[in-house]
Design a protein around this motif. Structure first.
Motif, mmCIF file in Angstrom:
data_model
loop_
_atom_site.group_PDB
_atom_site.id
_atom_site.type_symbol
_atom_site.label_atom_id
_atom_site.label_comp_id
_atom_site.label_asym_id
_atom_site.label_seq_id
_atom_site.Cartn_x
_atom_site.Cartn_y
_atom_site.Cartn_z
ATOM 1 N N THR A 113 58.261 27.966 -36.393
ATOM 2 C CA THR A 113 57.879 26.668 -35.838
ATOM 3 C C THR A 113 57.432 25.765 -36.980
ATOM 4 O O THR A 113 56.674 26.204 -37.853
ATOM 5 C CB THR A 113 56.711 26.876 -34.846
ATOM 6 N N CYS A 152 59.503 21.517 -44.880
ATOM 7 C CA CYS A 152 58.597 22.159 -45.831
ATOM 8 C C CYS A 152 58.248 23.543 -45.298
ATOM 9 O O CYS A 152 57.759 23.654 -44.164
ATOM 10 C CB CYS A 152 57.318 21.353 -45.998
ATOM 11 N N ILE A 153 58.497 24.563 -46.097
ATOM 12 C CA ILE A 153 58.256 25.947 -45.653
ATOM 13 C C ILE A 153 57.180 26.583 -46.527
ATOM 14 O O ILE A 153 57.256 26.548 -47.768
ATOM 15 C CB ILE A 153 59.548 26.799 -45.746
ATOM 16 N N GLU A 180 56.516 34.875 -43.570
ATOM 17 C CA GLU A 180 57.358 36.079 -43.675
ATOM 18 C C GLU A 180 58.833 35.692 -43.815
ATOM 19 O O GLU A 180 59.607 36.380 -44.467
ATOM 20 C CB GLU A 180 57.151 36.946 -42.427
ATOM 21 N N PHE A 187 57.511 31.370 -32.092
ATOM 22 C CA PHE A 187 58.019 31.244 -33.465
ATOM 23 C C PHE A 187 56.927 30.844 -34.460
ATOM 24 O O PHE A 187 57.190 30.706 -35.661
ATOM 25 C CB PHE A 187 59.203 30.262 -33.520
ATOM 26 N N ALA A 188 55.695 30.667 -33.948
ATOM 27 C CA ALA A 188 54.568 30.334 -34.840
ATOM 28 C C ALA A 188 53.727 31.563 -35.142
ATOM 29 O O ALA A 188 52.650 31.446 -35.719
ATOM 30 C CB ALA A 188 53.714 29.242 -34.204
ATOM 31 N N VAL A 189 54.197 32.739 -34.728
ATOM 32 C CA VAL A 189 53.461 33.984 -34.983
ATOM 33 C C VAL A 189 54.326 34.888 -35.856
ATOM 34 O O VAL A 189 55.512 35.085 -35.574
ATOM 35 C CB VAL A 189 53.117 34.700 -33.647
ATOM 36 N N THR A 190 53.712 35.409 -36.908
ATOM 37 C CA THR A 190 54.435 36.296 -37.823
ATOM 38 C C THR A 190 54.638 37.667 -37.182
ATOM 39 O O THR A 190 53.752 38.157 -36.487
ATOM 40 C CB THR A 190 53.615 36.461 -39.118
ATOM 41 N N LYS A 249 61.478 37.837 -33.253
ATOM 42 C CA LYS A 249 61.221 36.598 -32.523
ATOM 43 C C LYS A 249 62.377 36.207 -31.610
ATOM 44 O O LYS A 249 62.202 35.432 -30.684
ATOM 45 C CB LYS A 249 60.968 35.465 -33.518
ATOM 46 N N TYR A 290 49.360 20.973 -28.074
ATOM 47 C CA TYR A 290 50.667 20.540 -27.578
ATOM 48 C C TYR A 290 50.473 19.408 -26.575
ATOM 49 O O TYR A 290 49.538 19.436 -25.763
ATOM 50 C CB TYR A 290 51.399 21.713 -26.929
HETATM 51 C C1 LIG Z 1 52.907 22.960 -34.445
HETATM 52 C C2 LIG Z 1 53.117 23.829 -35.647
HETATM 53 C C3 LIG Z 1 53.707 23.298 -36.778
HETATM 54 C C4 LIG Z 1 53.927 24.096 -37.925
HETATM 55 N N1 LIG Z 1 54.549 23.544 -39.005
HETATM 56 C C5 LIG Z 1 54.873 24.321 -40.062
HETATM 57 C C6 LIG Z 1 55.640 23.788 -41.131
HETATM 58 O O1 LIG Z 1 56.035 22.632 -41.130
HETATM 59 N N2 LIG Z 1 55.956 24.612 -42.165
HETATM 60 C C7 LIG Z 1 55.551 25.929 -42.195
HETATM 61 O O2 LIG Z 1 55.869 26.628 -43.167
HETATM 62 N N3 LIG Z 1 54.809 26.464 -41.195
HETATM 63 C C8 LIG Z 1 54.482 25.692 -40.113
HETATM 64 N N4 LIG Z 1 53.778 26.226 -39.073
HETATM 65 C C9 LIG Z 1 53.292 27.603 -39.164
HETATM 66 C C10 LIG Z 1 54.382 28.644 -38.922
HETATM 67 O O3 LIG Z 1 55.069 28.420 -37.708
HETATM 68 C C11 LIG Z 1 53.718 30.033 -38.888
HETATM 69 O O4 LIG Z 1 53.081 30.275 -40.129
HETATM 70 C C12 LIG Z 1 54.681 31.164 -38.603
HETATM 71 O O5 LIG Z 1 53.926 32.306 -38.299
HETATM 72 C C13 LIG Z 1 55.576 31.527 -39.733
HETATM 73 O O6 LIG Z 1 56.385 32.581 -39.287
HETATM 74 P P1 LIG Z 1 56.840 33.748 -40.263
HETATM 75 O O7 LIG Z 1 55.612 34.226 -40.989
HETATM 76 O O8 LIG Z 1 57.423 34.782 -39.356
HETATM 77 O O9 LIG Z 1 57.853 33.149 -41.173
HETATM 78 C C14 LIG Z 1 53.523 25.450 -37.925
HETATM 79 C C15 LIG Z 1 52.918 25.980 -36.773
HETATM 80 C C16 LIG Z 1 52.711 25.187 -35.659
HETATM 81 C C17 LIG Z 1 52.084 25.782 -34.427
#
Ligand SMILES: Cc1cc2nc3c(=O)[nH]c(=O)nc-3n(C[C@H](O)[C@H](O)[C@H](O)COP(=O)(O)O)c2cc1C
Length: 147
Positions: free
Chosen positions: A24, A41-42, A47, A74-77, A81, A142
């Motif tokens: 997410t 931006c990541i 993960e 998708f916001a949880v590692t 997913k 949200y």
């Molecule tokens: C609303 C929202 C926006 C987010 N925006 C970003 C973003 O722009 N870039 C990013 O790297 N993580 C963002 N995150 C956090 C990732 O979704 C979160 O770290 C996720 O667990 C990463 O998954 P992964 O560790 O499986 O790759 C956001 C989370 C939320 C809830």
């Protein structure tokens, strides 16, 4: 930054091994019309970061108002997913989530170091939209359009 209202996306990609990844993200913006470029931006600690770093493609799925659960997933590692999620594989090989308000299939043209994040500029190769309301994020929560 929390006072800047945004939409919510799930950015998906695929590793050379075929493993699918997605996270997410709201750090997403348009960059150029000619050629059509956008950026995301990541977090280097995510993960799925190694996937984004090795992959030459990603897809931005713009979430609809009824996709909050997908955003949370998708916001949880950790875990798979994509289990139980309906999607199809796009022309660039990254997953396109069913029900998204729009998707933009990209090929990475530039990677820029951005502190603890990496900025990926992608050229949009294919995109589609559908009617509906967007999922919004504002001040840590949200939201939906009021109209
Ligand atoms: C609303 C929202 C926006 C987010 N925006 C970003 C973003 O722009 N870039 C990013 O790297 N993580 C963002 N995150 C956090 C990732 O979704 C979160 O770290 C996720 O667990 C990463 O998954 P992964 O560790 O499986 O790759 C956001 C989370 C939320 C809830």
């Amino acid at each position: 930054m929390g006072h800047f209202a945004t939409g919510v996306t799930v950015i998906t990609s695929i590793r050379s091994s075929g493993e699918l990844h997605g996270l997410t993200a709201n750090a997403f913006t348009s960059v150029s019309l000619i050629p059509p470029l956008l950026l995301v931006c990541i977090d280097k600690k995510a993960e799925s970061y190694p996937c984004f770093d090795e992959s030459k493609v990603f897809t931005v799925n713009v979430l609809a108002a009824d996709q909050e659960a997908l955003s949370r997933r998708f916001a949880v590692t950790g875990g798979d997913k994509f289990e139980g999620v309906s999607y199809k594989i796009g022309a660039n090989a990254a997953p396109i989530l069913d029900g998204a308000l729009a998707y933009l299939e990209c090929r990475v043209t530039q990677k820029i170091d951005g502190g603890d994040h990496t900025i990926y500029i992608g050229e949009i190769e294919q995109a589609e939209t559908k009617e509906g309301k967007p999922l919004l994020f504002f001040r840590g929560g949200y939201r939906e359009l009021g109209d």
